[in-house]
Design a protein around this motif. Structure first.
Motif, PDB file in Angstrom:
ATOM      1  N   GLU A 280      35.651  32.276 134.733  1.00 52.21           N
ATOM      2  CA  GLU A 280      35.124  32.556 136.090  1.00 52.21           C
ATOM      3  C   GLU A 280      36.152  31.714 137.263  1.00 52.21           C
ATOM      4  N   ILE A 281      36.331  31.024 136.335  1.00 52.90           N
ATOM      5  CA  ILE A 281      37.189  30.028 136.812  1.00 52.90           C
ATOM      6  C   ILE A 281      39.085  30.716 137.307  1.00 52.90           C
ATOM      7  N   GLU A 282      39.294  30.610 135.973  1.00 50.30           N
ATOM      8  CA  GLU A 282      40.499  31.741 136.066  1.00 50.30           C
ATOM      9  C   GLU A 282      40.529  32.779 137.316  1.00 50.30           C
ATOM     10  N   ASP A 283      39.762  33.645 136.783  1.00 53.47           N
ATOM     11  CA  ASP A 283      39.537  35.267 138.048  1.00 53.47           C
ATOM     12  C   ASP A 283      39.156  34.445 140.040  1.00 53.47           C
ATOM     13  N   THR A 284      39.549  33.327 140.090  1.00 51.34           N
ATOM     14  CA  THR A 284      38.759  33.080 141.455  1.00 51.34           C
ATOM     15  C   THR A 284      40.555  32.249 141.107  1.00 51.34           C
ATOM     16  N   LEU A 285      41.094  31.290 140.397  1.00 47.93           N
ATOM     17  CA  LEU A 285      42.787  31.120 140.850  1.00 47.93           C
ATOM     18  C   LEU A 285      43.477  31.569 140.739  1.00 47.93           C
ATOM     19  N   ARG A 286      43.318  32.845 139.930  1.00 43.63           N
ATOM     20  CA  ARG A 286      44.096  33.963 140.866  1.00 43.63           C
ATOM     21  C   ARG A 286      44.376  34.706 141.831  1.00 43.63           C
ATOM     22  N   GLU A 287      43.948  34.641 142.309  1.00 43.46           N
ATOM     23  CA  GLU A 287      43.709  34.990 143.070  1.00 43.46           C
ATOM     24  C   GLU A 287      44.337  34.131 145.203  1.00 43.46           C
ATOM     25  N   HIS A 288      45.069  32.827 144.195  1.00 38.65           N
ATOM     26  CA  HIS A 288      45.416  32.166 145.347  1.00 38.65           C
ATOM     27  C   HIS A 288      47.221  32.564 145.066  1.00 38.65           C
ATOM     28  N   PRO A 289      47.588  32.729 146.140  1.00 45.48           N
ATOM     29  CA  PRO A 289      48.873  33.966 146.447  1.00 45.48           C
ATOM     30  C   PRO A 289      49.913  33.069 145.498  1.00 45.48           C
ATOM     31  N   GLY A 290      50.021  31.625 145.423  1.00 44.81           N
ATOM     32  CA  GLY A 290      51.416  31.081 144.802  1.00 44.81           C
ATOM     33  C   GLY A 290      50.963  31.279 143.374  1.00 44.81           C
ATOM     34  N   VAL A 291      50.283  31.802 142.130  1.00 45.01           N
ATOM     35  CA  VAL A 291      49.695  31.593 140.995  1.00 45.01           C
ATOM     36  C   VAL A 291      50.002  32.803 140.606  1.00 45.01           C
ATOM     37  N   ALA A 292      50.482  33.299 139.127  1.00 50.36           N
ATOM     38  CA  ALA A 292      50.647  34.232 138.820  1.00 50.36           C
ATOM     39  C   ALA A 292      50.120  34.047 137.995  1.00 50.36           C
ATOM     40  N   GLU A 293      50.237  33.431 136.666  1.00 57.12           N
ATOM     41  CA  GLU A 293      48.833  32.925 135.419  1.00 57.12           C
ATOM     42  C   GLU A 293      48.089  31.877 135.488  1.00 57.12           C
ATOM     43  N   VAL A 294      47.268  32.012 135.001  1.00 59.42           N
ATOM     44  CA  VAL A 294      46.068  30.836 134.689  1.00 59.42           C
ATOM     45  C   VAL A 294      45.749  30.809 133.921  1.00 59.42           C
ATOM     46  N   ALA A 295      45.337  29.713 132.316  1.00 59.55           N
ATOM     47  CA  ALA A 295      44.174  29.544 132.075  1.00 59.55           C
ATOM     48  C   ALA A 295      43.890  28.022 132.355  1.00 59.55           C
ATOM     49  N   VAL A 296      42.160  28.564 132.187  1.00 55.13           N
ATOM     50  CA  VAL A 296      42.017  27.384 132.196  1.00 55.13           C
ATOM     51  C   VAL A 296      41.285  26.134 131.151  1.00 55.13           C
ATOM     52  N   VAL A 297      40.870  25.416 130.801  1.00 55.92           N
ATOM     53  CA  VAL A 297      40.383  24.433 129.745  1.00 55.92           C
ATOM     54  C   VAL A 297      39.986  23.317 129.842  1.00 55.92           C
ATOM     55  N   GLY A 298      39.171  22.999 128.783  1.00 53.31           N
ATOM     56  CA  GLY A 298      38.248  21.988 128.721  1.00 53.31           C
ATOM     57  C   GLY A 298      39.217  20.948 128.033  1.00 53.31           C
TER      58      GLY A 298
END
Ligand code: AMP
Length: 497
Positions: free
Chosen positions: A406-424
């Protein structure tokens, strides 16, 4: 004992023998020719004493791969699906673990096959093509398929799939997704995984459709080939690459590709969560949101959005016919609608157990249910959402349970982000500290400093979901199917700190 799959192909050969079954870069095979070729391969395998044995396939995605696979089934051998995308060391250990007696290799893979063979015999695929000398071979054992789990959260484990189970899955999906002989399936998935074999190839062939195999995924080629296809099945990374290529193309090419997209009957996505924004790109271009479905090597595909009806973004639809699901809390009790819990599955396509690993098998079943290791929630109208692998995607931070997806889906909307992985990442204060690992869009690296990304995220996410740390990397570690290897990522982050 014959192969029900090959018998089915025999029936297709008599009813539509002239229809093209397989097309690759080297040419095409009609259903009639495929039936003949498979019988030749089965005879050659039987003559080499391989009936009832395991035979590893190390071939590119091609008609040769398919005839070797079906030849295994027809001779009662078990095909072990390997890929040249694996490193030599991995291949070596998989060949050993599988107990393969032989490896079928192509021109480009003979050298590596010889290096990793151990005691197995290397057979050149073309040797299997010799027209058979005697009559039709009769299999004395049941053929099958051995797949390896993708190893994103552990060492790969062998998953034996019976022919019966593969046929059941192929028929169920073919019916649910409306496959007909008139379909042309553009096949762009590697053939060492349930997605490429059980979901894509088998569905197309059982339906009597034409399967167009591309040797590897090349986004521009896929767009060019889409004009003569009716269906495309892909993983999210491939959909992303398609739209990156689309955005970089000339207006003429884009116009042509858009026409092809509009004529497609079906686009599917699976093997990992489809970012909603990517799904919307397909909707804008083709008029329909892709059909997202969920499954695992161990259980086949069990949940799917519909061919007709509502395809709900962010969900994987409802159970397919014959499938039961249960979402349970930590104590194994069913949770209420909308609440997250672990997904348990019962289905005709659930496997019997890991290859030679009774302890792992025992740990993966509870009261007759397969414990998927995924956290999911179910809306009151039955649509399911996958929140991620419980072990790496469900983070416990400051007492709250969070879904990395869910957090990845939001961060992907950031205009500077091409790919994202959220980890703990383990942290004394938080339990799991939420860490966002980002790949910058070309020319945007400067926009991704930690402070500004966190400020941007704060405006969109509940406070405890906002990443505590933001790390920018050139590339995310991915497996051969494009899935992010989160354990590896956490290991690297811990090493670096
Ligand atoms: P594999 O056995 O390699 O196919 O991996 C299966 C895992 O992929 C599942 O346990 C899920 O974690 C993930 N997966 C498959 N399909 C989806 C999907 N549509 N959405 C989210 N995760 C998925």
């Amino acid at each position: 004992m014959g192969s029900a799959f090959v018998e089915h192909l025999g029936r297709l050969a008599s009813t539509q023998g002239e229809r093209v079954a397989l097309r690759d870069d080297a040419g095409e095979l009609t259903y009639g020719a495929l039936r003949e070729r498979v019988t030749d391969v089965a005879a050659a395998l039987t003559a080499r004493g391989l009936a009832g044995k395991r035979v590893a396939l190390l071939l590119p995605s091609s008609t040769e791969w398919v005839t070797a696979f079906l030849g295994c089934l027809a001779s009662g051998a078990t095909a072990v699906a390997l890929t040249e995308l694996y490193a030599e060391r991995e291949l070596e250990s998989l060949v050993r673990a599988s107990g393969a007696s032989a490896i079928v290799a192509g021109e480009a893979t003979t050298e590596v096959a010889t290096k990793v063979a151990g005691g197995a015999t290397v057979i050149a695929a073309e040797e299997l093509r010799q027209p058979r000398a005697g009559g039709e071979p009769t299999a004395t054992a049941a053929g099958g398929l051995l797949l390896f789990t993708s190893g994103t959260t552990g060492r790969p484990k062998g998953v034996p799939i019976t022919e019966e189970s593969a046929l059941h899955l192929g028929r169920t999906l073919g019916a649910a997704w409306g496959f007909e002989p008139e379909d042309v399936l553009l096949h762009v998935l590697p053939l060492h995984h349930v997605h490429g074999i059980g979901v894509s190839l088998v569905v197309g062939l059982l339906a009597g459709a034409t399967v167009r195999l591309l040797p590897r995924f090349d986004a521009e080629r896929v767009w060019d080939e889409l004009g003569s296809a009716t269906a495309l099945m892909g993983v999210p990374t491939q959909h992303k690459k398609l739209f990156d290529a689309f955005d970089a193309a000339t207006p003429e090419r884009r116009a042509r590709w858009e026409r092809s997209a509009r004529l497609l009957r079906l686009v599917t996505s699976g093997s990992a969560a489809l970012p909603a924004a990517l799904g919307e790109r397909w909707r804008a271009l083709s008029g329909r949101y892709p059909l997202e479905r969920y499954g695992m090597t161990e259980i086949g595909i069990v949940l799917s959005n519909p061919e007709h009806g509502e395809r709900r973004p962010g969900t994987v639809g409802k159970p397919l016919p014959g499938v039961s699901v249960r979402i349970v809390g930590d104590g194994g009790e069913p949770v209420s609608d909308g609440e997250p819990g672990e997904l348990w599955v019962r289905a005709p396509t659930v496997f019997a157990g890991y290859d030679g690993d009774a302890a792992a098998t025992l740990a993966s079943f509870r009261d007759g249910w397969f414990v998927t290791g995924d956290t999911a929630k179910c809306a009151d109208d039955g649509y399911l959402t996958i929140l991620g692998r419980t072990s790496v995607d469900i983070l416990k931070s400051g007492g709250e349970k969070l879904s990395a997806l869910e957090i990845e889906d939001t961060l992907r909307e950031h205009p500077g982000v091409a790919e994202v992985a959220v980890v703990g990442v383990p942290d004394e204060t938080w339990g799991d500290a939420v860490v966002a690992v980002l790949v910058a869009r070309a020319g945007h690296a400067g926009a991704l400093d930690e402070q500004s990304v966190r400020a941007w995220a704060k405006a969109r996410l509940t406070a405890y979901k906002v990443p505590k740390r933001v790390v920018v990397v050139d590339e995310l570690p991915r497996n051969a199917l494009g899935k992010v290897m989160k354990n590896e990522l956490v290991r690297r982050l811990r090493e670096a700190s």
